[in-house]
Each structure stands twice: as C-alpha cells, then as structure tokens.
Design a protein around this motif. Structure first.
Motif, short mmCIF file in Angstrom:
data_model
loop_
_atom_site.label_atom_id
_atom_site.label_comp_id
_atom_site.label_asym_id
_atom_site.label_seq_id
_atom_site.Cartn_x
_atom_site.Cartn_y
_atom_site.Cartn_z
N GLN A 152 40.83 32.99 45.52
CA GLN A 152 40.24 34.07 46.04
C GLN A 152 40.19 34.01 47.79
O GLN A 152 40.43 35.10 48.37
N ALA A 153 39.68 32.89 48.25
CA ALA A 153 39.64 32.55 49.68
C ALA A 153 40.86 33.09 50.37
O ALA A 153 41.10 33.66 51.41
N LEU A 154 42.25 32.81 49.75
CA LEU A 154 43.49 33.35 50.24
C LEU A 154 43.86 34.54 50.32
O LEU A 154 44.97 34.87 50.79
N GLY A 155 43.17 35.11 49.65
CA GLY A 155 43.32 36.77 49.33
C GLY A 155 44.21 37.01 48.24
O GLY A 155 44.91 38.08 48.39
N LEU A 156 44.50 36.10 47.12
CA LEU A 156 45.23 36.49 46.07
C LEU A 156 44.84 37.41 45.08
O LEU A 156 43.49 37.58 45.11
N SER A 157 45.65 38.43 44.62
CA SER A 157 45.12 39.47 43.88
C SER A 157 44.57 38.86 42.42
O SER A 157 45.10 37.77 42.09
N GLN A 158 43.74 39.59 41.74
CA GLN A 158 43.38 39.28 40.26
C GLN A 158 44.56 38.77 39.45
O GLN A 158 44.47 37.77 38.87
N PRO A 159 45.53 39.57 39.18
CA PRO A 159 46.82 39.25 38.53
C PRO A 159 47.33 38.18 39.02
O PRO A 159 48.00 36.98 38.05
N GLN A 160 47.62 37.91 40.19
CA GLN A 160 48.16 36.81 40.67
C GLN A 160 47.47 35.46 40.65
O GLN A 160 48.11 34.74 40.27
N ILE A 161 46.02 35.67 40.70
CA ILE A 161 45.23 34.32 40.19
C ILE A 161 45.68 34.21 38.98
O ILE A 161 45.74 32.84 38.54
N TYR A 162 45.46 35.01 38.16
CA TYR A 162 45.59 34.71 36.60
C TYR A 162 47.07 34.06 36.31
O TYR A 162 46.96 33.04 35.64
N TRP A 163 48.10 34.60 37.00
CA TRP A 163 49.26 34.06 36.45
C TRP A 163 49.73 32.89 37.18
O TRP A 163 50.18 31.89 36.45
N ASP A 164 49.40 32.82 38.36
CA ASP A 164 50.06 31.49 39.18
C ASP A 164 48.73 30.30 39.18
O ASP A 164 49.38 29.49 39.29
N VAL A 165 47.76 30.71 39.37
CA VAL A 165 46.74 29.54 39.50
C VAL A 165 45.86 29.14 37.84
O VAL A 165 45.82 27.86 37.84
N ILE A 166 45.84 30.28 37.29
CA ILE A 166 45.01 29.81 35.94
C ILE A 166 46.38 29.44 34.90
O ILE A 166 46.34 28.72 34.17
#
Lengths: 227, 219
Positions: free
Chosen positions: A125-139
């Motif tokens: 979130q701090a890096l400014g990733l969008s919600q879908p990006q976070i869900y796909w790449d991080v989670i």
C-alpha cells in the motif's frame, strides 16, 4: 470354496474402461478450473470488509464441508430437475463437483492468504500498488504457492470422489464398472481393474500437478522450497 | 402423493441413528487398525515401513466407493454373505485405518527425537518408550485432526446407501422416491448431517486453537 479369477472375460470391455477413465479425467479438469475460481473468489469474499459477504461465503463453505457429497449431488441434480431444469448428466455432475470442491478450495486458499504477513500488504500500500495489484501479486500468488501441495492433494481426493457421480449415472469410470460387471458377471475382477485404474489416475494426476507446480512456481524449482 | 409428514421425519431420525451407529463402528474399528498402521509406518524394519506405506498409498488412491464394491461383491464370491452394514463397516474401517495411520504417524514423529533418545538412555524398552513417553505427547497433537477426520467418516457413511444399508442417505432416497420433493427431503437430510458434523468441526478447530495457544496470532 475356491474362486477362479478370470480377468480375460473383461478384455472385450477395455475401450469402455478407457472411455470411463477419460470421462473421469475430463470431469476432474473442469472441476479443478472452475472450483479454483470459486474457491479463490470465496476466500477473497471471506476477507472482504462487508460482513454480509463474509457471512455468505462462510456459510457456503461450512455447509458444503459438513454435508456428504452424495446428498449434495441428489439435492442439486434431483432438485433442479424437479423445478423443470434438466441439465445433461455430465454438466450436472461437473456442477456438483465444482460446488463441492469450491468450498474446500476456499478454505485452503484462505489459510494460505492468512500466512501473508500484514507488513507485506502495508508495504505494498505504501508503494502505491492498486488493490487488484496487491491481491494478485502480494497476497494471492505467494499464498497459492504455499498451499499448492494441500490444494493439489484436495484435487486428487476430488477426482476419487467423482466416483460418486455414478449414482446419477454420469458415465465415468465407476459407472462403467457397474455396467461391465452386470454384463460380464465378473464383479470382483471388474472392481479390481477399476481400483487399479483409479490408482493409476491418482499417480498420474499427482505427477502432472507436481510438474505444473515446477513450471509455474520458479522459486520452488530453484530453491526446492516455497518462499 | 402426499406431503412430508411427521412420520417421514421420524423415519429420517431413526435412520440418522443408524448413521451414528455405523460411524462409531467404523471409527472404533478404524482406530484399532489405524494404530497398527501407525506402528508399522514407524517400525524399525524397512520392509514393514515400505509395505505399510504401500497399503496407505493404495487405499488413499482408491475411491471408497470402489473399496465398498470390492468388499460387498468380492467377499460374497468367497462364500461370505455379508450383511450391508458389515460390508460398509469393513470398507470404512480400511479407509479409516489408512488415513488415521498416516495422521498419527505424523503426530508420533513430531515428538522431538531427544525424548526417544532420553528414554533409551534410561533403559526403557521400545514398548515402554512408546507407551509412557511418546504416545502421551503425540496424543495431544493428534486429537484435533482425529476429531476432524471423524467428520469425514460420518460423511462417508452416506456411501453405505449404495449397497442398500438404510442409513440417513438411503432413507431420504426412499422418501424422495415416493414424494419426489428432492429439495425438501435432501435438504432436511443435509441439515441432519450438518447438525452432526458441524459441532465436531467446531470442536476440532477449538482443540487446535487451544493446542496452538502459545503461537496464537491476533485474529
């Protein structure tokens, strides 16, 4: 009393067995793909901010995981036909499999998502990733990588459970066995052959999942461990 | 054609009783056999480990339905006319023994090795080590997954309906055949199963949380 085994009597039916095994595999393939989609959506739903969605997904998962598959088949198959919706049997069998395996997948994927450290998400979130990006790449991707063995094990169990769809006469391996034994009067031999075929399918599926895992998770391939 | 009456419901309840009986029968027998499988899987002799490993793989790689057919039709050929409940209990026992044996093997092996080594130093025999040192510790770890597996056994007793044993699934089929109200009849059957399984699932999860108390994460 001595019993004379006669596997030769089953030779004329080899193509039926093959067809049945292929149907079982096709059903499994459909159920894996759609079940995974439903499972992931449901796992995301259980983490969502909306309490309604959380409850709904939790209800679905608990309901399916705490009732027998055969009751789910009868409920869906006979239920739908009682309100005039007559699905082809293959489609109905796949539908029940998807509904069933979706719940198990949801629980496994959710467990994987829970292992993702909150710090990772905050960093994203701090890096400014969008919600879908976070869900796909991080989670999602790391979570799937971690639960991959449990997930594929569940899919193999589901392939074995698909034998129960023979109860609504889906023409898969077990239904073929039931037919063959009623023609050949060689029940014991037939079920031994089918048991061996299921074993072979299970081994085949495990190998395929292992190979696929090596392909899509490079980290696992290089390090030999997930993350 | 009539509606779903109290008589139907009582019939379903009675059949639920048979489901419970079959579950307990299969689970108790399966626990005994599973204990032997666990012993074999952790044995010192390599061939015993290999052979029991093969047994586990074969049973886990075959659908329970096929095992059930093999026992029901197969043993009849050798002159044993089995009542449906015996065939069902036997096949569920085999299924149980393979899964429980493997679950318990993991639990036994998760007890730190130093415990076994210390018992050896103290001159305890292998059986004493197992009974007095390893098992009490392993049992704590084994309880949650075993209760969880009991749910699987309960659900899988529904397959006994296929060989004609009148438990909850078979009873609901019988009622549905006369009423043809599948949503209602199988819905009620499903709820009855749920009422049996859900508390067990919750118990299993609660036991697990208690066991992991030290490592609990803030929810």
């Amino acid at each position: 009393m001595r019993y004379q085994f006669d596997f030769g009597a089953l030779l004329p039916y080899w193509s039926d067995f093959l067809d049945g095994a292929l149907t079982t595999l096709t059903m499994t393939a459909f159920a894996v793909v759609f079940g995974l989609v439903i499972g992931i959506l449901c796992a995301i739903g259980r983490r969502s901010a909306s309490p309604l969605l959380q409850r709904l997904c939790g209800f679905y998962v608990e309901l399916i995981r705490n009732t027998p598959y055969i009751i789910q088949i009868f409920f869906i198959f006979f239920g739908l036909s009682s309100i005039g919706l007559r699905l082809p049997i293959f489609a109905a069998a796949v539908l029940t499999l998807v509904v069933n395996v979706g719940a198990y997948t949801a629980e496994i994927v959710r467990a994987g998502m829970d292992t993702i450290h909150p710090g990772q998400i905050e960093a994203a979130q701090a890096l400014g990733l969008s919600q879908p990006q976070i869900y796909w790449d991080v989670i999602l991707r790391p979570a799937l990588e971690r639960v991959y063995p449990a997930l594929t094990g569940q899919f193999v169990l589901m392939m074995l459970a698909s034998s129960i769809t023979s109860q609504i006469s889906a023409e898969e391996l077990t239904a073929v066995a039931n037919n063959v034994q009623s023609f050949s009067f060689r029940a014991f031999e037939t079920y031994i052959v089918v048991a061996v075929l299921y074993l072979a399918l299970a081994v085949l599926l495990k190998l395929a999942f292992y190979g696929f895992g090596q392909l899509i998770f490079p980290r696992r391939r290089r390090l030999g461990t997930p993350l | 054609m009539g509606g779903f009456t109290l008589t139907h419901f009582l019939y379903l309840l009675q059949a639920t009783g048979w489901t419970v009986v079959l579950t307990l029968l299969a689970f108790v027998l399966g626990c005994l056999a599973g204990f032997l499988v666990m012993l074999a899987r952790t044995a010192q002799a390599r061939w015993v480990r290999g052979l029991s490993g093969l047994y586990v793989d074969v049973v886990q790689g075959t659908p329970l339905l096929i095992v059930l057919f093999l026992i029901y039709f197969g043993l009849a050929l050798f002159g044993f006319e089995l009542p449906a409940i015996v065939a069902a209990a036997l096949s569920l026992m085999i299924y149980c023994s393979a899964f429980l044996g493997e679950i318990w093997r993991g639990c036994v092996q998760s007890v730190p090795r130093t415990q076994t080594e210390a018992s050896e130093c103290l001159g305890l025999s292998r059986w004493q080590t197992l009974r007095d040192v390893v098992l009490p510790q392993a049992m704590r770890i084994a309880t949650p997954p075993t209760v969880g597996f009991l749910v699987q056994v309960l659900k899988n007793t529904s397959l006994a309906s296929v060989v004609g044993f009148v438990e909850l699934t078979r009873a609901s089929q019988v009622i549905n055949n006369s009423l043809f109200q599948p949503f209602l009849v199988f819905g009620i059957a499903g709820l009855l199963y749920f009422a049996l399984c859900y508390p067990l699932s919750r118990l299993s999860r609660a036991l697990e949380r208690k066991l992991n108390g030290g490592r609990r994460q803030p929810a």
